[in-house]
Motif scaffolding. Sequence first.
Motif, PDB file in Angstrom:
ATOM      1  N   SER A   5       0.805  -1.224   0.000  1.00 45.34           N
ATOM      2  CA  SER A   5       0.000   0.000   0.000  1.00 45.34           C
ATOM      3  C   SER A   5       0.835   1.269   0.000  1.00 45.34           C
ATOM      4  N   TRP A   6       2.146   1.146   0.146  1.00 47.08           N
ATOM      5  CA  TRP A   6       2.987   2.333   0.292  1.00 47.08           C
ATOM      6  C   TRP A   6       3.949   2.513  -0.876  1.00 47.08           C
ATOM      7  N   ASN A  34      -3.498  -2.288   2.922  1.00 50.89           N
ATOM      8  CA  ASN A  34      -4.571  -1.532   3.551  1.00 50.89           C
ATOM      9  C   ASN A  34      -5.845  -1.628   2.731  1.00 50.89           C
ATOM     10  N   TRP A  39     -10.154   2.464   5.563  1.00 50.91           N
ATOM     11  CA  TRP A  39      -9.400   3.715   5.422  1.00 50.91           C
ATOM     12  C   TRP A  39     -10.257   4.862   4.897  1.00 50.91           C
ATOM     13  N   PHE A  90       5.562   7.050   7.987  1.00 50.25           N
ATOM     14  CA  PHE A  90       5.705   5.883   7.116  1.00 50.25           C
ATOM     15  C   PHE A  90       4.396   5.097   6.986  1.00 50.25           C
ATOM     16  N   ASP A  91       3.351   5.583   7.653  1.00 52.22           N
ATOM     17  CA  ASP A  91       2.081   4.866   7.657  1.00 52.22           C
ATOM     18  C   ASP A  91       0.995   5.787   7.118  1.00 52.22           C
ATOM     19  N   ASP A  92       0.252   6.420   7.976  1.00 50.56           N
ATOM     20  CA  ASP A  92      -0.846   7.278   7.529  1.00 50.56           C
ATOM     21  C   ASP A  92      -0.382   8.395   6.604  1.00 50.56           C
ATOM     22  N   ALA A  94       2.516   8.520   4.782  1.00 50.79           N
ATOM     23  CA  ALA A  94       3.545   8.105   3.831  1.00 50.79           C
ATOM     24  C   ALA A  94       3.344   8.826   2.499  1.00 50.79           C
ATOM     25  N   VAL A  96       3.209   7.645  -0.394  1.00 49.07           N
ATOM     26  CA  VAL A  96       2.156   6.879  -1.077  1.00 49.07           C
ATOM     27  C   VAL A  96       1.378   6.135  -0.010  1.00 49.07           C
ATOM     28  N   ASN A  97       0.081   6.341   0.023  1.00 49.25           N
ATOM     29  CA  ASN A  97      -0.801   5.604   0.933  1.00 49.25           C
ATOM     30  C   ASN A  97      -2.034   5.262   0.120  1.00 49.25           C
ATOM     31  N   ASP A  98      -2.084   4.033  -0.358  1.00 48.17           N
ATOM     32  CA  ASP A  98      -3.019   3.662  -1.419  1.00 48.17           C
ATOM     33  C   ASP A  98      -3.854   2.444  -1.020  1.00 48.17           C
TER      34      ASP A  98
END
Length: 335
Positions: A5-6, A34, A39, A90-92, A94, A96-98
């Motif tokens: 997801s990142w 994710n 989300w 690095f999570d929420d 980041a 790229v958060n896809d």
Amino acid sequence: HGFFSWVPDEAKSALLDFCRRHLSATGVATVSFNLESGWRRRLPVIAKARAIRAAGAPDWTTALEILRELTPGDEVIADMLAKGEAILPFDDFAPVNDPWPLGKFVRAAAGAGLRWLGESDFAANFPREIDVAALREKFPDPLDFQEAADEATGRTFRSALLCLADAPVAERISLGFVPELSVRCGLAAVEDPEISDWIADFAPCCVPVAEIAEARGADLRELASRMFAGISEGWLESRIEPVRYDPQPPERPQLEQFRLFCARNGLPLVDAWHRPCAFPLGHFQVLAAMDGSQSMGELAALAARNSPELAFAPWLRHLAGRGMFARAAAAISPR
């Protein structure tokens, strides 16, 4: 884990292609990602926090605290704050958060020559917080059912199993394999106390269902059905290989080779159940000496010098109880 997801779409495709090229005919890959269903509530919060950062907030924690003052009681914000500044970038937040819906992931996997099998945690295929039977009746297709379950529970994350598209996969699970599985009680509330008692006879070891049936003189077929129900409901954990070890520390404690390597490099040690365990520096110095060359008394003296606050004897028993030591296990009989 923690990759799909990142990264941009080309990296996602490359990962799935890598799985296809390297899986054996009966191999299985696990890819976590994710989920859009869970989300969907988080993405607007992320967008608002980004705007607050752009307006001058020095870090993500500050931005979220400002947002919490504006929208008190928001559980999503509280969950993000609980992660802390070390994880949030690095999570929420980041680059790229896809998050994807499951169906999109399954189609992408199919396009790469892979077949989706279900969740790596078997019980997660049947969420306990929903009426599984009613939802199955409404959505008989397995993929439709899983997507409906995601929406009903607000699931945020999946850990999917993949195999080659042409792998030999049975359409239904047979109870015939259950006697070969090794089981132990999980974290969920036990729903069959008799089974729990029988498993406890072998604790902390994890032994095959067939061995438990033999020890108790139980009907193997009937026991397999009850065990499978426990695995499906999440109060039993299963694995292919049994785990046998003495829960008492040996006279000359010796960590298994990989754990010793981790201890000597300051890395968390993983126990017999794949759970990591980190230690303070002084503890690592004692662990690094556990190569079988020193007695418990010598190690206790070393611990007293390096970590005087450490209650050495209980700590050593704790390590043994988690299966850390490379001691050839004797045949384990039920108590």
